[in-house]
Design a protein around this motif. Sequence first.
Motif, PDB file in Angstrom:
ATOM      1  N   ALA A  75      -6.341  10.359 -13.602  1.00 40.23           N
ATOM      2  CA  ALA A  75      -4.897  10.447 -13.397  1.00 40.23           C
ATOM      3  C   ALA A  75      -4.170   9.207 -13.887  1.00 40.23           C
ATOM      4  CB  ALA A  75      -4.594  10.659 -11.913  1.00 40.23           C
ATOM      5  N   ARG A  76      -4.914   8.088 -14.038  1.00 36.67           N
ATOM      6  CA  ARG A  76      -4.407   6.812 -14.553  1.00 36.67           C
ATOM      7  C   ARG A  76      -3.548   6.033 -13.564  1.00 36.67           C
ATOM      8  NH1 ARG A  76      -8.218   5.731 -17.922  1.00 36.67           N
ATOM      9  NH2 ARG A  76      -8.385   7.205 -19.646  1.00 36.67           N
ATOM     10  N   CYS A  77      -2.849   6.673 -12.668  1.00 37.05           N
ATOM     11  CA  CYS A  77      -2.032   5.976 -11.677  1.00 37.05           C
ATOM     12  C   CYS A  77      -2.552   6.304 -10.288  1.00 37.05           C
ATOM     13  CB  CYS A  77      -0.568   6.387 -11.803  1.00 37.05           C
ATOM     14  SG  CYS A  77       0.198   5.874 -13.366  1.00 37.05           S
ATOM     15  N   GLU A  78      -2.922   5.263  -9.540  1.00 32.39           N
ATOM     16  CA  GLU A  78      -3.537   5.456  -8.234  1.00 32.39           C
ATOM     17  C   GLU A  78      -2.899   4.523  -7.206  1.00 32.39           C
ATOM     18  OE1 GLU A  78      -5.594   7.735  -7.518  1.00 32.39           O
ATOM     19  OE2 GLU A  78      -6.505   8.374  -9.410  1.00 32.39           O
ATOM     20  N   ASP A  79      -3.215   4.743  -5.928  1.00 30.60           N
ATOM     21  CA  ASP A  79      -2.773   3.844  -4.868  1.00 30.60           C
ATOM     22  C   ASP A  79      -3.338   2.452  -5.118  1.00 30.60           C
ATOM     23  OD1 ASP A  79      -1.356   5.793  -3.508  1.00 30.60           O
ATOM     24  OD2 ASP A  79      -3.124   6.447  -2.392  1.00 30.60           O
ATOM     25  N   PRO A  80      -2.576   1.386  -4.825  1.00 30.03           N
ATOM     26  CA  PRO A  80      -3.039   0.019  -5.097  1.00 30.03           C
ATOM     27  C   PRO A  80      -4.397  -0.318  -4.484  1.00 30.03           C
ATOM     28  CG  PRO A  80      -0.711   0.011  -4.560  1.00 30.03           C
ATOM     29  CD  PRO A  80      -1.190   1.411  -4.320  1.00 30.03           C
ATOM     30  N   GLU A  81      -4.676   0.203  -3.285  1.00 28.28           N
ATOM     31  CA  GLU A  81      -5.949  -0.125  -2.641  1.00 28.28           C
ATOM     32  C   GLU A  81      -7.147   0.500  -3.350  1.00 28.28           C
ATOM     33  OE1 GLU A  81      -3.893   3.135  -0.140  1.00 28.28           O
ATOM     34  OE2 GLU A  81      -3.353   1.240  -1.132  1.00 28.28           O
ATOM     35  N   GLU A  82      -6.884   1.445  -4.265  1.00 27.60           N
ATOM     36  CA  GLU A  82      -7.961   2.087  -5.013  1.00 27.60           C
ATOM     37  C   GLU A  82      -8.199   1.422  -6.372  1.00 27.60           C
ATOM     38  OE1 GLU A  82      -9.762   4.458  -3.684  1.00 27.60           O
ATOM     39  OE2 GLU A  82      -8.515   4.539  -1.874  1.00 27.60           O
ATOM     40  N   VAL A  83      -7.420   0.402  -6.698  1.00 26.07           N
ATOM     41  CA  VAL A  83      -7.459  -0.185  -8.043  1.00 26.07           C
ATOM     42  C   VAL A  83      -7.726  -1.687  -7.962  1.00 26.07           C
ATOM     43  CG1 VAL A  83      -6.165  -0.578 -10.175  1.00 26.07           C
ATOM     44  CG2 VAL A  83      -5.842   1.549  -8.892  1.00 26.07           C
ATOM     45  N   LEU A  84      -8.618  -2.182  -8.798  1.00 28.49           N
ATOM     46  CA  LEU A  84      -8.837  -3.618  -8.937  1.00 28.49           C
ATOM     47  C   LEU A  84      -7.952  -4.131 -10.063  1.00 28.49           C
ATOM     48  CD1 LEU A  84     -10.370  -6.220  -8.230  1.00 28.49           C
ATOM     49  CD2 LEU A  84     -12.117  -5.556  -9.902  1.00 28.49           C
ATOM     50  N   CYS A  85      -6.928  -4.905  -9.718  1.00 33.44           N
ATOM     51  CA  CYS A  85      -5.987  -5.434 -10.707  1.00 33.44           C
ATOM     52  C   CYS A  85      -6.050  -6.951 -10.670  1.00 33.44           C
ATOM     53  CB  CYS A  85      -4.576  -4.947 -10.412  1.00 33.44           C
ATOM     54  SG  CYS A  85      -3.317  -5.563 -11.552  1.00 33.44           S
ATOM     55  N   THR A  86      -6.426  -7.576 -11.780  1.00 32.34           N
ATOM     56  CA  THR A  86      -6.521  -9.044 -11.865  1.00 32.34           C
ATOM     57  C   THR A  86      -5.603  -9.529 -12.980  1.00 32.34           C
ATOM     58  OG1 THR A  86      -8.449  -8.800 -13.308  1.00 32.34           O
ATOM     59  CG2 THR A  86      -8.864  -9.139 -10.973  1.00 32.34           C
ATOM     60  N   PRO A  87      -4.303  -9.660 -12.703  1.00 34.00           N
ATOM     61  CA  PRO A  87      -3.342 -10.005 -13.757  1.00 34.00           C
ATOM     62  C   PRO A  87      -3.322 -11.488 -14.087  1.00 34.00           C
ATOM     63  CG  PRO A  87      -2.217  -9.785 -11.669  1.00 34.00           C
ATOM     64  CD  PRO A  87      -3.668  -9.432 -11.408  1.00 34.00           C
ATOM     65  N   LEU A  88      -2.737 -11.795 -15.241  1.00 31.31           N
ATOM     66  CA  LEU A  88      -2.425 -13.174 -15.594  1.00 31.31           C
ATOM     67  C   LEU A  88      -1.529 -13.771 -14.510  1.00 31.31           C
ATOM     68  CD1 LEU A  88      -2.321 -15.374 -18.011  1.00 31.31           C
ATOM     69  CD2 LEU A  88      -0.097 -14.367 -18.486  1.00 31.31           C
ATOM     70  N   ILE A  89      -1.781 -15.015 -14.148  1.00 30.65           N
ATOM     71  CA  ILE A  89      -1.023 -15.643 -13.067  1.00 30.65           C
ATOM     72  C   ILE A  89       0.389 -15.980 -13.543  1.00 30.65           C
ATOM     73  CG2 ILE A  89      -0.860 -17.660 -11.551  1.00 30.65           C
ATOM     74  CD1 ILE A  89      -3.900 -17.756 -11.519  1.00 30.65           C
ATOM     75  N   THR A  90       1.367 -15.475 -12.814  1.00 34.51           N
ATOM     76  CA  THR A  90       2.759 -15.861 -13.028  1.00 34.51           C
ATOM     77  C   THR A  90       3.300 -16.388 -11.701  1.00 34.51           C
ATOM     78  OG1 THR A  90       3.522 -13.605 -12.558  1.00 34.51           O
ATOM     79  CG2 THR A  90       3.146 -14.173 -14.866  1.00 34.51           C
ATOM     80  N   THR A  91       4.359 -17.178 -11.764  1.00 28.94           N
ATOM     81  CA  THR A  91       4.904 -17.843 -10.581  1.00 28.94           C
ATOM     82  C   THR A  91       6.214 -17.196 -10.171  1.00 28.94           C
ATOM     83  OG1 THR A  91       3.913 -19.930 -11.305  1.00 28.94           O
ATOM     84  CG2 THR A  91       5.630 -20.047  -9.611  1.00 28.94           C
ATOM     85  N   ARG A  92       6.294 -16.785  -8.900  1.00 25.50           N
ATOM     86  CA  ARG A  92       7.547 -16.253  -8.385  1.00 25.50           C
ATOM     87  C   ARG A  92       8.447 -17.410  -7.982  1.00 25.50           C
ATOM     88  NH1 ARG A  92       8.541 -11.816  -3.509  1.00 25.50           N
ATOM     89  NH2 ARG A  92      10.837 -11.896  -3.582  1.00 25.50           N
ATOM     90  N   LEU A  93       9.709 -17.360  -8.436  1.00 26.26           N
ATOM     91  CA  LEU A  93      10.663 -18.427  -8.188  1.00 26.26           C
ATOM     92  C   LEU A  93      11.680 -17.997  -7.132  1.00 26.26           C
ATOM     93  CD1 LEU A  93      11.291 -19.407 -11.913  1.00 26.26           C
ATOM     94  CD2 LEU A  93       9.636 -20.407 -10.343  1.00 26.26           C
ATOM     95  N   THR A  94      12.493 -18.956  -6.704  1.00 25.64           N
ATOM     96  CA  THR A  94      13.540 -18.642  -5.744  1.00 25.64           C
ATOM     97  C   THR A  94      14.566 -17.714  -6.373  1.00 25.64           C
ATOM     98  OG1 THR A  94      14.725 -20.651  -6.403  1.00 25.64           O
ATOM     99  CG2 THR A  94      13.271 -20.804  -4.494  1.00 25.64           C
ATOM    100  N   ALA A  95      15.275 -17.013  -5.546  1.00 18.74           N
ATOM    101  CA  ALA A  95      16.226 -16.015  -6.024  1.00 18.74           C
ATOM    102  C   ALA A  95      17.286 -16.643  -6.911  1.00 18.74           C
ATOM    103  CB  ALA A  95      16.879 -15.317  -4.841  1.00 18.74           C
ATOM    104  N   SER A  96      17.640 -15.952  -7.977  1.00 17.01           N
ATOM    105  CA  SER A  96      18.663 -16.432  -8.898  1.00 17.01           C
ATOM    106  C   SER A  96      20.055 -16.079  -8.375  1.00 17.01           C
ATOM    107  CB  SER A  96      18.457 -15.812 -10.284  1.00 17.01           C
ATOM    108  OG  SER A  96      19.538 -16.094 -11.125  1.00 17.01           O
ATOM    109  N   THR A  97      21.025 -16.933  -8.694  1.00 20.80           N
ATOM    110  CA  THR A  97      22.406 -16.653  -8.300  1.00 20.80           C
ATOM    111  C   THR A  97      23.086 -15.682  -9.265  1.00 20.80           C
ATOM    112  OG1 THR A  97      23.149 -18.594  -9.544  1.00 20.80           O
ATOM    113  CG2 THR A  97      22.672 -18.892  -7.195  1.00 20.80           C
ATOM    114  N   ASP A  98      22.453 -15.437 -10.396  1.00 19.50           N
ATOM    115  CA  ASP A  98      23.051 -14.556 -11.395  1.00 19.50           C
ATOM    116  C   ASP A  98      21.978 -13.636 -11.980  1.00 19.50           C
ATOM    117  OD1 ASP A  98      24.944 -13.422 -13.032  1.00 19.50           O
ATOM    118  OD2 ASP A  98      24.733 -14.941 -14.605  1.00 19.50           O
TER     119      ASP A  98
END
Length: 216
Positions: A75-98
Amino acid sequence: MGSWILTAMSVALLLATSLTASTQSPAVSCPVPGPALIPHQFECSCFFQCNRNDTIPALLLRCPNKLHYSETSPARCEDPEEVLCTPLITTRLTASTDPPACPSDQSALDYVYLVSNPRNCSQFYRCHQGEAQLFECPSYWYFDPVFEVCTPAKEPSCPPTNDEKILLPHPTQCNAFYICDWGNPVLFYCPSTLFFSNKTKECDFPQNVDCNRCHL
């Protein structure tokens, strides 16, 4: 028929974005001869479709409703707990004002979109359900808005001597630049709200500066 072919059910759910108009080579590469499906660089809900004998992805596909792409599920799309996803690390920043205007029509709300930050091309917004979260690519990587991935930028290179004053643009930040000091690039920033112009070698108002230099 290879296992990469999508089922009728998954095609109905997936949202496809054509990538054929781009002339940039992305930081993701298709296996040859293919065809194939490959995971997105860091967004677990997205993946690419690769055509035969082509190293550049042809389509960006999006799973709906917070589902993750699965390389093993038909099906290619599954519930997250059924999938091993190891993405490139990106950093979440504080909310933007714009923040940008995320896709808001009903058909798009169930999917994740990645949108570039016009003030800093190493950053991007993750849009889902009409809300935008700001993220940053790894150091010296810029966000490619066509393929919606992070791509490495070239680091500045200075001549070994100081025969003349050399100013170089930062590869990803519009408001930053380097001054060469005996082969070493020294980082400087423009005053608040100004961008560095590689044409005039001065800080100027954003509307006077072409900051699309992330492919240097």
